[in-house]
Write a protein that holds these residues in place. Structure first.
Motif, short mmCIF file in Angstrom:
data_model
loop_
_atom_site.label_atom_id
_atom_site.label_comp_id
_atom_site.label_asym_id
_atom_site.label_seq_id
_atom_site.Cartn_x
_atom_site.Cartn_y
_atom_site.Cartn_z
N PRO A 1 15.67 9.34 12.77
CA PRO A 1 16.11 8.20 13.59
C PRO A 1 15.14 7.02 13.56
CG PRO A 1 16.47 10.25 14.77
CD PRO A 1 15.68 10.59 13.55
N ALA A 2 13.83 7.31 13.55
CA ALA A 2 12.85 6.22 13.47
C ALA A 2 12.92 5.52 12.12
CB ALA A 2 11.45 6.76 13.73
N LEU A 3 13.21 6.29 11.06
CA LEU A 3 13.36 5.66 9.75
C LEU A 3 14.55 4.71 9.72
CD1 LEU A 3 12.69 5.42 6.72
CD2 LEU A 3 14.07 7.46 6.34
N LEU A 4 15.65 5.08 10.36
CA LEU A 4 16.81 4.19 10.41
C LEU A 4 16.52 2.96 11.26
CD1 LEU A 4 19.69 6.81 10.78
CD2 LEU A 4 18.97 5.59 8.73
N HIS A 5 15.75 3.13 12.34
CA HIS A 5 15.35 1.96 13.12
C HIS A 5 14.46 1.04 12.30
CE1 HIS A 5 17.33 3.44 16.57
NE2 HIS A 5 16.43 4.37 16.91
N LEU A 6 13.57 1.62 11.51
CA LEU A 6 12.74 0.80 10.62
C LEU A 6 13.59 0.09 9.58
CD1 LEU A 6 9.82 0.02 9.76
CD2 LEU A 6 9.84 2.04 8.29
N TYR A 7 14.61 0.75 9.12
CA TYR A 7 15.52 0.15 8.12
C TYR A 7 16.24 -1.07 8.69
CZ TYR A 7 19.64 -0.15 5.06
OH TYR A 7 20.63 -0.58 4.23
N HIS A 8 16.53 -1.05 9.98
CA HIS A 8 17.25 -2.16 10.61
C HIS A 8 16.33 -3.16 11.29
CE1 HIS A 8 21.23 -0.48 9.92
NE2 HIS A 8 20.81 0.69 10.37
N CYS B 1 4.36 20.88 13.81
CA CYS B 1 4.52 19.52 14.34
C CYS B 1 5.93 19.06 14.03
CB CYS B 1 3.49 18.58 13.72
SG CYS B 1 3.61 16.87 14.31
N GLY B 2 6.67 18.69 15.06
CA GLY B 2 8.05 18.28 14.85
C GLY B 2 8.56 17.46 16.01
N HIS B 3 9.76 16.92 15.82
CA HIS B 3 10.42 16.10 16.83
C HIS B 3 11.90 16.43 16.83
CE1 HIS B 3 11.32 12.66 19.39
NE2 HIS B 3 12.28 12.31 18.55
N HIS C 1 0.85 -1.19 0.00
CA HIS C 1 0.00 0.00 0.00
C HIS C 1 0.89 1.24 0.00
CE1 HIS C 1 -2.65 -3.16 1.57
NE2 HIS C 1 -3.67 -2.43 1.14
N PRO C 2 1.30 1.73 -1.16
CA PRO C 2 2.20 2.89 -1.23
C PRO C 2 1.66 4.15 -0.55
CG PRO C 2 2.09 1.77 -3.35
CD PRO C 2 1.03 1.15 -2.49
N PRO C 3 0.36 4.48 -0.62
CA PRO C 3 -0.09 5.69 0.10
C PRO C 3 0.14 5.61 1.60
CG PRO C 3 -1.72 5.04 -1.54
CD PRO C 3 -0.74 3.92 -1.44
N ILE C 4 -0.10 4.42 2.18
CA ILE C 4 0.13 4.27 3.62
C ILE C 4 1.61 4.41 3.94
CG2 ILE C 4 -0.06 2.67 5.55
CD1 ILE C 4 -2.56 1.55 4.33
N LEU C 5 2.47 3.84 3.12
CA LEU C 5 3.91 3.92 3.35
C LEU C 5 4.40 5.36 3.23
CD1 LEU C 5 6.68 2.68 3.81
CD2 LEU C 5 6.79 2.19 1.35
N GLU C 6 3.94 6.09 2.22
CA GLU C 6 4.39 7.47 2.04
C GLU C 6 3.91 8.36 3.19
OE1 GLU C 6 3.24 8.82 -1.78
OE2 GLU C 6 4.29 7.22 -2.86
N SER C 7 2.68 8.14 3.66
CA SER C 7 2.20 8.91 4.80
C SER C 7 3.00 8.58 6.06
CB SER C 7 0.72 8.62 5.02
OG SER C 7 0.24 9.30 6.16
N LEU C 8 3.36 7.32 6.23
CA LEU C 8 4.16 6.93 7.38
C LEU C 8 5.55 7.56 7.33
CD1 LEU C 8 4.61 5.13 9.91
CD2 LEU C 8 5.35 3.32 8.34
N LEU C 9 6.15 7.60 6.16
CA LEU C 9 7.49 8.17 6.04
C LEU C 9 7.50 9.67 6.34
CD1 LEU C 9 8.70 6.32 2.81
CD2 LEU C 9 9.36 5.84 5.18
N LEU C 10 6.42 10.36 5.98
CA LEU C 10 6.37 11.80 6.25
C LEU C 10 6.14 12.11 7.72
CD1 LEU C 10 4.26 13.04 3.19
CD2 LEU C 10 6.72 13.32 3.56
N GLN C 11 5.67 11.15 8.48
CA GLN C 11 5.40 11.38 9.90
C GLN C 11 6.40 10.70 10.81
OE1 GLN C 11 1.08 11.28 10.90
NE2 GLN C 11 0.80 10.60 8.78
N LEU C 12 7.44 10.13 10.25
CA LEU C 12 8.50 9.50 11.04
C LEU C 12 9.73 10.38 11.01
CD1 LEU C 12 8.47 5.68 10.15
CD2 LEU C 12 7.75 6.76 12.28
N PRO C 13 10.35 10.65 12.16
CA PRO C 13 11.64 11.33 12.14
C PRO C 13 12.73 10.43 11.57
CG PRO C 13 11.06 10.68 14.37
CD PRO C 13 9.87 10.39 13.51
#
Length: 600
Positions: A57-64, A314-316, A43-55
């Motif tokens: 560091p969280a993206l790197l944790h998801l990568y690992h 909205c930020g982190h 589901h690309p729309p869900i993934l793109e929305s998730l990526l825009l709301q993840l900082p």
């Protein structure tokens, strides 16, 4: 012939499916994917929305998280479009809370070369659609940045921030890299709108407080010194203007000594020397390129006080987050700080409330000192002082001075050298004020300069304690109890009138305003009245949460300063005492029997 029964297979567990092929490193054969992995990969729309709301560091944790997600994100360039590896500085987390203040205890927690390897081995090969990259206060190497990262992503990278990076030099990295594109543009002769698709895609760069960046004002002679930081900073502003790149460093357009930073730097120097001073300032001095609420303000409800970069975003940890579809939750992760409404609300569309002239973006001292925090009145450099500037002749509005001539008022027809000072008739860097509006003031191409020796008096006063403005642009209050979120309210300048940003103490219908009628006649109040003093004491002892809200000393115009709702006269020295800070807060002093300057 009957068809053979073929067992159904999960497409995510099918060895023939490339998503489960272990040869590509996606997933071990025979091991089913989790529900989360199936959801974001199909589901690309869900993934793109998730990526825009993840900082980041969280993206790197998801990568690992798993081998499948690691291989999947490696082949998904959109996941690496907006990255931020910023670190907090001591100026941000200190008690002063001043992003522009300098501190010797500024430590960097990034290990040497760790971020360089991350950029070379992960970001550069996988982020083929990289658009924004924030590296504030990190230990990234300028050589790696300008030799490996920027050249490979020059056609996609639109925003870069290296604020506070001490290993990134303006002199040896940023300016030489941009100079190449500036020379190519001049040599080609092709219009700008036809070159953008074939050359540099960079549209904004933040470099304040990086290595070899000048923060204090400087003289023209320092541009000739090889060991000076003035020349790289000067060249950065000019090159970014030629390449149409927005940078966070600019020159203050307030003319002459009306810019207090320029006047303070000029005081004490030889009177026979050059009367020209260049004043650089941080255009992001309010937010410091940090979006979202800070950790110290995250506890408890937050009342709107003008800090738009925290309260409407909205930020982190300073990184903007969100999709940008709803303004109530910020403008998204993809937009840089200078394009957000939390920044343009302080810069665009301001006019002088007295003469109606447009007010250009100016340094932090001019913005704070020429703005009333009571009624939110903003004045230009001419109306803010007791002596107005001579009115300019309109036919000379688009002429400019030649900075290399060294002569005040030497005009140069043709190219506009004063693009950074809209509407100026001579360089604001000259300490002299001149240009009579009659025909006798002009003699050929020279201007009759009028230099008044008497100091000009600002029409604004502080309610109690005046902040300390450093030469590098920092703003801080020195006094007990003056740190914390309340002190940062001084950065909310200027704000427009009539939009609810006025101080409640200057609203007659507010419960925060003391009823001056308790002292009798409003025009001639009797501060020795016992009834009035008793009413004042009862008003102080009220346990209202609104009255105990954190606040900071305010710069007030003459009209607000003369009102009686915010002050009480000392019976000994007749000096005004601020009800909010001097009496209720007990932050500066408790009586006026001593000299106020000494007490402060």
């Amino acid at each position: 012939m009957a068809l053979a029964q073929v067992p159904l297979r999960d497409p995510f567990c099918d060895p023939q499916n490339p998503l489960s092929d272990d040869t590509d490193g996606f997933h071990p054969p025979g091991k089913p994917l989790s529900s989360f992995e199936k959801l974001i990969s199909t589901h690309p729309p869900i993934l793109e929305s998730l990526l825009l709301q993840l900082p980041t560091p969280a993206l790197l944790h998801l990568y690992h998280t798993s081998r499948y997600l690691r291989s999947f994100l490696q082949s998904y360039p959109i996941a690496w479009s907006h990255l931020s590896f910023r670190l907090a500085t001591a100026g941000i987390v200190s008690a002063q809370g001043s992003p522009g203040s300098e501190s010797s205890a500024d430590q960097r927690y990034s290990k040497p070369y760790a971020l360089d390897q991350l950029l070379l081995m992960v970001v550069t090969p996988f982020g083929t659609r990289l658009k924004t990259l924030d590296l504030d206060n990190s230990a990234v190497s300028g050589y790696v940045l300008t030799s490996a990262v920027l050249p490979q992503r020059r056609e996609t990278l639109e925003h870069l921030s290296v604020r506070g990076c001490k290993n990134v030099s303006l002199k040896y990295h940023i300016v030489p890299y941009l100079t190449v594109f500036g020379l190519q543009r001049k040599a080609s002769g092709v219009p700008t709108h036809l070159q953008r698709s074939n050359e540099l895609a960079l549209r904004s760069i933040y470099t304040y407080r990086c290595r070899h960046h000048r923060r204090r004002p400087y003289l023209p002679q320092s541009l000739l010194r090889r060991d000076s930081d003035s020349d790289p900073t000067h060249e950065l502003i000019k090159i970014c203007h030629e390449l149409e790149i927005w940078t966070d460093t600019a020159w203050c357009p307030t003319p002459g000594g009306r810019c207090l930073r320029r006047r303070e730097y000029h005081i004490g120097r030889s009177p026979t020397g050059p009367r020209e001073v260049w004043v650089v300032f941080d255009r992001l001095w309010r937010s410091g390129n940090r979006i979202g609420i800070s950790e110290e303000d995250s506890v408890g409800p937050m009342q709107p006080d003008g800090r738009l970069w925290e309260q409407i975003e909205c930020g982190h940890n300073g990184e903007a987050l969100g999709t940008g579809e709803d303004y109530g939750f910020g403008e998204g992760k993809a937009k840089p700080a200078h394009l957000r409404k939390s920044h343009t609300a302080f810069v665009d569309g301001f006019k002088c409330d007295q003469c109606g002239d447009p007010i250009a973006e100016r340094c932090e001292q001019c913005s704070v000192r020429m703005h009333c925090m009571g009624c939110r009145k903003t004045l230009c450099a001419s109306c803010a002082f007791d002596r107005p500037l001579p009115r300019k002749r309109r036919k000379y509005q688009h002429t400019s001075t030649d900075p290399s001539s060294g002569q005040p008022g030497a005009f140069q027809q043709g190219k506009n050298e004063l693009w950074w000072a809209p509407g100026a008739y001579q360089s604001p860097n000259f300490m002299q004020e001149g240009l009579d509006d009659d025909d006798n003031a002009m003699n050929g191409n020279h201007v009759t300069v009028i230099d008044h020796q008497a100091p000009r008096k600002l029409k604004f006063q502080w309610c109690c304690l005046e902040p300390m403005f450093s030469g590098g642009g920092g703003i801080a209050f020195v006094g007990p109890g003056m740190s914390g979120p309340g002190a940062n309210r001084i950065r909310t300048a200027p704000l427009p009138k009539g939009q609810g940003w006025e101080d409640p103490e200057f609203l007659p219908t507010s419960a925060k305003t003391f009823p001056v009628s308790a002292y009798g006649n409003k025009d001639a109040p009797d501060h020795a009245s016992a009834d009035g003093n008793n009413a004042l004491l009862r008003w102080f002892l009220r346990g209202s949460e609104e009255l105990n809200a954190p606040s900071c000393p305010r710069s007030l115009c003459q009209d607000c300063y003369n009102t009686m709702g915010w002050q009480a006269a000392c019976q000994a020295c007749k000096k005004p005492l601020c009800l909010e800070h001097d009496l209720r807060g007990l932050k500066m002093r408790i009586c006026g029997y001593r000299d106020l300057t000494l007490e402060k």
